[in-house]
Every structure is written in C-alpha cells, then in structure tokens.
Scaffold this motif. Structure first.
Motif, PDB file in Angstrom:
ATOM      1  N   VAL A 221     106.332  52.514  84.845  1.00 38.71           N
ATOM      2  CA  VAL A 221     107.475  52.023  85.611  1.00 38.71           C
ATOM      3  C   VAL A 221     108.414  51.298  84.660  1.00 38.71           C
ATOM      4  O   VAL A 221     107.975  50.483  83.846  1.00 38.71           O
ATOM      5  CB  VAL A 221     107.024  51.088  86.746  1.00 38.71           C
ATOM      6  N   CYS A 222     109.704  51.574  84.759  1.00 39.49           N
ATOM      7  CA  CYS A 222     110.693  50.914  83.922  1.00 39.49           C
ATOM      8  C   CYS A 222     110.845  49.452  84.330  1.00 39.49           C
ATOM      9  O   CYS A 222     110.788  49.114  85.529  1.00 39.49           O
ATOM     10  CB  CYS A 222     112.044  51.615  84.037  1.00 39.49           C
TER      11      CYS A 222
ATOM     12  N   HIS B 284     113.732  56.818  83.878  1.00 40.00           N
ATOM     13  CA  HIS B 284     113.155  56.938  85.216  1.00 40.00           C
ATOM     14  C   HIS B 284     112.767  58.383  85.493  1.00 40.00           C
ATOM     15  O   HIS B 284     111.668  58.659  86.002  1.00 40.00           O
ATOM     16  CB  HIS B 284     114.149  56.436  86.268  1.00 40.00           C
TER      17      HIS B 284
ATOM     18  N   SER C   7     104.490  61.042  92.377  1.00 36.86           N
ATOM     19  CA  SER C   7     105.665  60.239  92.691  1.00 36.86           C
ATOM     20  C   SER C   7     106.240  60.709  94.016  1.00 36.86           C
ATOM     21  O   SER C   7     106.490  61.900  94.201  1.00 36.86           O
ATOM     22  CB  SER C   7     106.733  60.367  91.591  1.00 36.86           C
TER      23      SER C   7
ATOM     24  N   CYS D 172     114.440  53.735  79.219  1.00 37.37           N
ATOM     25  CA  CYS D 172     114.692  53.333  80.601  1.00 37.37           C
ATOM     26  C   CYS D 172     116.145  52.938  80.845  1.00 37.37           C
ATOM     27  O   CYS D 172     116.573  52.854  82.001  1.00 37.37           O
ATOM     28  CB  CYS D 172     113.760  52.189  80.990  1.00 37.37           C
TER      29      CYS D 172
ATOM     30  N   ASP E 288     120.943  59.330  85.743  1.00 33.04           N
ATOM     31  CA  ASP E 288     119.535  59.716  85.667  1.00 33.04           C
ATOM     32  C   ASP E 288     119.091  60.149  87.059  1.00 33.04           C
ATOM     33  O   ASP E 288     118.690  59.333  87.889  1.00 33.04           O
ATOM     34  CB  ASP E 288     118.701  58.538  85.149  1.00 33.04           C
TER      35      ASP E 288
ATOM     36  N   ARG F  11     108.923  59.996  85.705  1.00 31.26           N
ATOM     37  CA  ARG F  11     108.632  60.670  86.962  1.00 31.26           C
ATOM     38  C   ARG F  11     108.170  62.109  86.737  1.00 31.26           C
ATOM     39  O   ARG F  11     107.174  62.554  87.310  1.00 31.26           O
ATOM     40  CB  ARG F  11     109.896  60.652  87.823  1.00 31.26           C
TER      41      ARG F  11
END
Length: 432
Positions: free
Chosen positions: A224-225, A210, A59, A205, A173, A214
């Motif tokens: 991926v959200c 997130h 990421s 999410c 977050d 990650r």
C-alpha cells in the motif's frame, strides 16, 4: 452460494507471473467476482475443464480510477498449463529450465506533450508481437510500464532544486492509462510465457505506484502506498527466483534510488537492501545468477563532457561498488537504449541495459556506439568496452550451462547486436 461465472468480455487481462511465493495466475476482471480456474496436467489434451476452483481476490474495485477486480491463484507445481473460465487462451506454466528469455524495459509511451506520438511513434506493440513469435519460456520486464499515466511533474526518486518536482499530483494513475500503455500492446506476449515484473521509477507511489501494486507487484499481499510518498518512500525487499537447476534471478527494487549525488540521500535504506541481497545470493547454488533491477548500478549516461556521467550514485554508494560474487550478469533498464558493459575489473559482472521497449529513445548525441576504458566512479569497476545501440527492441537470452548467448533485436525484428558471455574483450558486438 454458487460463484458468479465470468462472462465473455469480463476479463480484461490474464497472465502468469513469478511471485515471491512461486508462479501465480493473475486476472483483471470487470465481473462481480473472481473467475474459476482449472489446471491442465502435462501431456493432457486440453478439453472442457472441470471448474472447481475460484481465484482469490487480490484487490477489490476502487472506482473511479480502478473499477476492476484483481484476482490471484497459485497452481500446483504439477500443472502444465492453466485454463480460466471466460478467457479464450490457455496459459502455459513456467518451463522446468527456461531456454529462451525475452528481456526489455521502459515500454510505455511518453505522449505528445513530451514529444512522442503514441499512434505513430511507439513500437511496443510490434516489439511484443515479435518477441511472442520467438516462443519464449520467460519474459523479464525491467520496469517503467506506464508513462502516459505518469507524465506529470512528480517525485521521481530525486528531489531536484525545482520544488515542484518533489510532489505527488494526480498524474493519471488509472486503469485506462494502464490498459493503453501496457496491457493492450503487451497482450500477445502476456499470453506467450510467464513474466517477471520489475518495478521502475514510473511505478513510484507519486506516479503509477497504485496501479503497479494493484496489477503487477509480485508479493502475495499487495503493498500500500503511503499517504505522502515523498516523506515516506516505499521500498520492497529483493527476492530470489530459482528457475530450474541452472538459473536464478535476484529481483531488486531500485525505483527510489536517486541517480545523482547531492539531491536526496537514500543510501541507508539501500544499504540494507544490498545486505538482504547478499543473504539471498548465498541461499542456493546455480550455474548462473542474474541481478534484475530497473536502474543500472553501472551505466554510462552520457560522455558529452569530461568526466562521463555514470549511473547510479545511490546504488553504487550503498553497495560499496561491489556485488555478491555469485552474480555474473546485471540486467537493467531505465536508459532508453541498448547498452552492454564488459567490465575489465576482475570479478565484476557484465551488464546489459535494455530500456528499449518503446519509450522515446535517449539522445544519441550523448553516447557514441562504442566506448573503452571508462571508470564508473570511486572504487567502482572499470568498463573495458561498452557497445551502444540507439534503437527500440528486445533481448533474447539463451542460457547454456554456466554461459549464455543473447541477441538484441530491433523494432523490425532484425538482429543488431549479438552477445556471448565467454567473449572478450567485449561480450556484445554489432551484427555486420
């Protein structure tokens, strides 16, 4: 072009975890590139390694919330340990047969606005130090890592009658909250052994998902959200970990399972998840097979009124209150206590719930220390004996062939409960 060399202080966290493709090294760094790594062979004397391999970026930085870079690398199975350039600690690869397994969940701090003082009333750092001193071969986190970054009214698997509880505001977050709630207190235990990371409802999410995807998610490519995690809930498939010849784990994402009926119907997607689980259970043979899931399929929430409140409606309905016969133990968190359930129904697995990692404990008035002959629901198994400890701590499980023993240690590292898979009528008993 020569790779950018990580400087002292660039790396914020480093650990080994089991993933869907095998053991991986994962690093969080503030450097401009991923660091270099080197395997250390079994029997070799650690010395200045030859830095030949650069980790792969998982990421990229995503400021302002996530200004760091996350990197992965999968070592050769022949590696005994791994050295990371710029990181002082050598990380130990998984043992061929894990003999000492630490398990707990729900380790974050709720915060003062929810009645928990993170400075004086949060035991996770002590628990992590004590568990690391046991020199475990494996750590299983049962979900809910980050509370202070998810402590707002947001979608939490159930859409209650309060419409404000079915949104996804910015709860905080971000790296700062993940650092404070998990990575800093967990540091000695991250260095001690490889981990299995289980997703909890605080990693949805709408909350801390997130950051979880990650930093901790076990998939090769980070999920991926969805733009709207309420309309489009995110599910990740169960996966199998074969740990040597005698133990395998079935890791199950139960974060989205609504515990009570009539609030949100997720039975259909979870029915598919249980079908996949059954396929995985048939894939290999081991003396022991454990289901690892944040939310318990069977857990006694409270007995203040009759009948008792039993978790989890969605998981029970989707599974038909049956698990594959290969599963002989269910490990869960979610309830902030230690609870053991010895089933009297033939063929039903025993359950250990250890949501005891540091989050404010459930109300002790909800459950007495011992219960007997509790029905779990229509068609479900009967709990012959339940033993409950309202305290923070961790489980140390020691497999032995087809059997295992376990001890629940409190925040002061004193044993409160001992367990034996061969014991009846109760597999766990308070320490005198």
């Amino acid at each position: 072009m020569r790779p950018v060399v990580a400087q002292s202080g660039d790396i914020r966290a480093a650990w080994i975890q089991h993933s869907t493709i095998g053991p991986i090294v994962r690093v969080i760094t503030a450097a401009a590139a991923c660091p270099r790594v080197a395997p250390i062979a079994a029997g070799a004397t650690p010395g200045p390694p030859a830095w030949r391999t650069v980790m792969t970026e998982r990421s990229a930085p995503d400021p302002p919330d996530f200004p760091d870079r996350v990197c992965d690398w999968q070592p050769s199975p022949r590696a005994h340990a791994v050295a990371i350039e710029g990181w002082p600690q050598t990380l130990r690869m998984p043992a061929p047969e894990p003999r000492r397994i630490v398990a707990f969940g729900d380790s974050g701090c709720l915060g003062a606005d929810q009645g928990q003082d993170c400075a004086d009333d949060w035991d996770f750092a002590a628990i992590a130090r004590n568990a690391a001193a046991r020199q475990p071969d494996l750590v299983i986190h049962l979900g809910d890592y980050n509370y202070r970054g998810t402590g707002c009214i947001a979608y939490d698997a159930c859409c209650t009658y309060n419409p404000f509880n079915c949104g996804f505001p910015d709860c905080g977050d971000n790296w700062t909250n993940w650092r404070d709630d998990f990575f800093t207190p967990a540091a000695p235990l991250l260095a001690a052994a490889p981990w299995v990371m289980t997703r909890g409802n605080h990693e949805l999410c709408s909350r801390g998902g997130h950051g979880y995807f990650r930093y901790l998610d076990p998939h090769q490519v980070a999920p991926v959200c969805a733009d709207n995690p309420v309309i489009t809930p995110d599910y990740t498939d169960p996966y199998l970990l074969q740990l040597g010849q005698t133990l395998r784990l079935l890791v199950f994402d139960s974060a989205n399972a609504c515990g009570q009926p009539g609030l949100r119907d997720q039975v259909t997607p979870y029915r598919r998840q249980f079908e996949r689980l059954a396929d995985l259970a048939d894939d290999s043979v081991a003396a022991q097979t454990w289901l690892v899931s944040h939310k318990p399929i069977w857990g006694i929430l409270r007995v203040l009124n009759a009948p008792p409140v039993i978790l989890d409606y969605t998981l029970q309905t989707a599974s038909g209150n049956r698990l594959p016969p290969q599963i002989n133990l269910v490990l869960s968190g979610h309830q902030h206590l230690f609870q053991s359930l010895t089933m009297s129904t033939p063929g039903a697995p025993n359950v250990l719930i250890a949501g005891s990692g540091g989050a404010e404990l459930d109300n002790p008035a909800w459950l007495p220390p011992r219960l007997a002959n509790v029905a779990t629901g229509p068609g479900g198994p009967t709990v012959g004996v339940a033993n409950i400890e309202h305290d923070h701590g961790y489980l140390l499980i020691e497999p032995n062939g087809p059997n295992w023993t376990a001890t629940f240690y409190d925040r002061y590292d004193q044993p409160l409960m001992t367990c034996d898979s061969t014991a009846r009528p109760s597999m766990c008993r308070p320490v005198p």
